[in-house]
Design a protein around this motif. Structure first.
Motif, PDB file in Angstrom:
ATOM      1  N   GLU A   1       2.370   1.693  -3.453  1.00  0.00           N
ATOM      2  CA  GLU A   1       1.316   2.144  -4.365  1.00  0.00           C
ATOM      3  C   GLU A   1       1.033   3.637  -4.160  1.00  0.00           C
ATOM      4  O   GLU A   1       0.908   4.403  -5.125  1.00  0.00           O
ATOM      5  CB  GLU A   1       0.048   1.328  -4.119  1.00  0.00           C
ATOM      6  N   ALA A   2       0.961   4.078  -2.915  1.00  0.00           N
ATOM      7  CA  ALA A   2       0.693   5.486  -2.622  1.00  0.00           C
ATOM      8  C   ALA A   2       1.846   6.367  -3.106  1.00  0.00           C
ATOM      9  O   ALA A   2       1.622   7.434  -3.687  1.00  0.00           O
ATOM     10  CB  ALA A   2       0.468   5.686  -1.126  1.00  0.00           C
TER      11      ALA A   2
ATOM     12  N   THR B   1       4.002   5.660  -5.511  1.00  0.00           N
ATOM     13  CA  THR B   1       3.992   5.622  -6.973  1.00  0.00           C
ATOM     14  C   THR B   1       2.968   6.604  -7.515  1.00  0.00           C
ATOM     15  O   THR B   1       3.239   7.355  -8.455  1.00  0.00           O
ATOM     16  CB  THR B   1       3.692   4.203  -7.478  1.00  0.00           C
ATOM     17  N   TYR B   2       1.789   6.628  -6.907  1.00  0.00           N
ATOM     18  CA  TYR B   2       0.745   7.556  -7.334  1.00  0.00           C
ATOM     19  C   TYR B   2       1.194   9.005  -7.142  1.00  0.00           C
ATOM     20  O   TYR B   2       1.032   9.839  -8.023  1.00  0.00           O
ATOM     21  CB  TYR B   2      -0.546   7.297  -6.560  1.00  0.00           C
ATOM     22  N   ARG B   3       1.797   9.289  -5.999  1.00  0.00           N
ATOM     23  CA  ARG B   3       2.227  10.669  -5.717  1.00  0.00           C
ATOM     24  C   ARG B   3       3.351  11.117  -6.644  1.00  0.00           C
ATOM     25  O   ARG B   3       3.467  12.304  -6.960  1.00  0.00           O
ATOM     26  CB  ARG B   3       2.672  10.796  -4.271  1.00  0.00           C
TER      27      ARG B   3
ATOM     28  N   GLU C   1       0.833  -1.206   0.000  1.00  0.00           N
ATOM     29  CA  GLU C   1       0.000   0.000   0.000  1.00  0.00           C
ATOM     30  C   GLU C   1       0.865   1.252   0.000  1.00  0.00           C
ATOM     31  O   GLU C   1       0.563   2.234  -0.685  1.00  0.00           O
ATOM     32  CB  GLU C   1      -0.940  -0.002   1.203  1.00  0.00           C
TER      33      GLU C   1
ATOM     34  N   ASP D   1       3.714  10.144  -9.781  1.00  0.00           N
ATOM     35  CA  ASP D   1       3.242  10.174 -11.164  1.00  0.00           C
ATOM     36  C   ASP D   1       2.473  11.475 -11.409  1.00  0.00           C
ATOM     37  O   ASP D   1       1.258  11.502 -11.523  1.00  0.00           O
ATOM     38  CB  ASP D   1       2.369   8.958 -11.446  1.00  0.00           C
TER      39      ASP D   1
ATOM     40  N   GLU E   1      -5.733  13.679 -14.562  1.00  0.00           N
ATOM     41  CA  GLU E   1      -6.942  13.432 -13.782  1.00  0.00           C
ATOM     42  C   GLU E   1      -7.606  14.744 -13.378  1.00  0.00           C
ATOM     43  O   GLU E   1      -8.818  14.883 -13.454  1.00  0.00           O
ATOM     44  CB  GLU E   1      -6.616  12.635 -12.513  1.00  0.00           C
ATOM     45  N   LYS E   2      -6.794  15.718 -12.970  1.00  0.00           N
ATOM     46  CA  LYS E   2      -7.353  17.012 -12.551  1.00  0.00           C
ATOM     47  C   LYS E   2      -7.986  17.736 -13.729  1.00  0.00           C
ATOM     48  O   LYS E   2      -9.034  18.357 -13.594  1.00  0.00           O
ATOM     49  CB  LYS E   2      -6.284  17.872 -11.900  1.00  0.00           C
TER      50      LYS E   2
ATOM     51  N   SER F   1       0.126  11.810 -14.711  1.00  0.00           N
ATOM     52  CA  SER F   1      -1.193  11.182 -14.622  1.00  0.00           C
ATOM     53  C   SER F   1      -2.110  11.953 -13.684  1.00  0.00           C
ATOM     54  O   SER F   1      -3.304  12.107 -13.953  1.00  0.00           O
ATOM     55  CB  SER F   1      -1.079   9.738 -14.142  1.00  0.00           C
ATOM     56  N   ARG F   2      -1.570  12.455 -12.577  1.00  0.00           N
ATOM     57  CA  ARG F   2      -2.389  13.225 -11.643  1.00  0.00           C
ATOM     58  C   ARG F   2      -2.870  14.517 -12.287  1.00  0.00           C
ATOM     59  O   ARG F   2      -4.010  14.936 -12.085  1.00  0.00           O
ATOM     60  CB  ARG F   2      -1.607  13.516 -10.363  1.00  0.00           C
TER      61      ARG F   2
END
Length: 84
Positions: A40-41, A43-45, A37, A47, A54-55, A50-51
């Motif tokens: 994953e968090a 990696t998301y932060r 987890e 990227d 999304e916005k 991609s963020r």
């Protein structure tokens, strides 16, 4: 007088070590899930591209039209004052 020097939760702030193989396996499984987890968090932060997409996709469709209208009105007023 003998004293027990094994660490306990109150002495070092962590739970005592698991006693059985099943407890060890359960602890390892929880740790793997937690680490997964966390990765994953992170990696998301990291990227950002991609963020940002999304916005942009989350912006309602009327917002860009409103911005364009406001710019057009502002430009029109500026031109009117300049030539008026």
């Amino acid at each position: 007088m003998t004293t027990d020097h094994t660490p306990t939760q109150s002495q070092n702030g962590s739970a005592p070590p698991p006693a059985t193989k099943a407890e060890l396996e359960a602890e390892i499984s929880e740790l793997r899930q937690s680490v997964g987890e966390t990765v994953e968090a992170l990696t998301y932060r990291l990227d950002v591209k991609s963020r940002a997409k999304e916005k942009v996709q989350a912006v309602p469709s009327y917002v860009p039209a409103g911005i364009a209208a406001a710019l057009a009105v502002g430009l029109g007023l500026w031109l009117w004052r300049r030539h008026g």
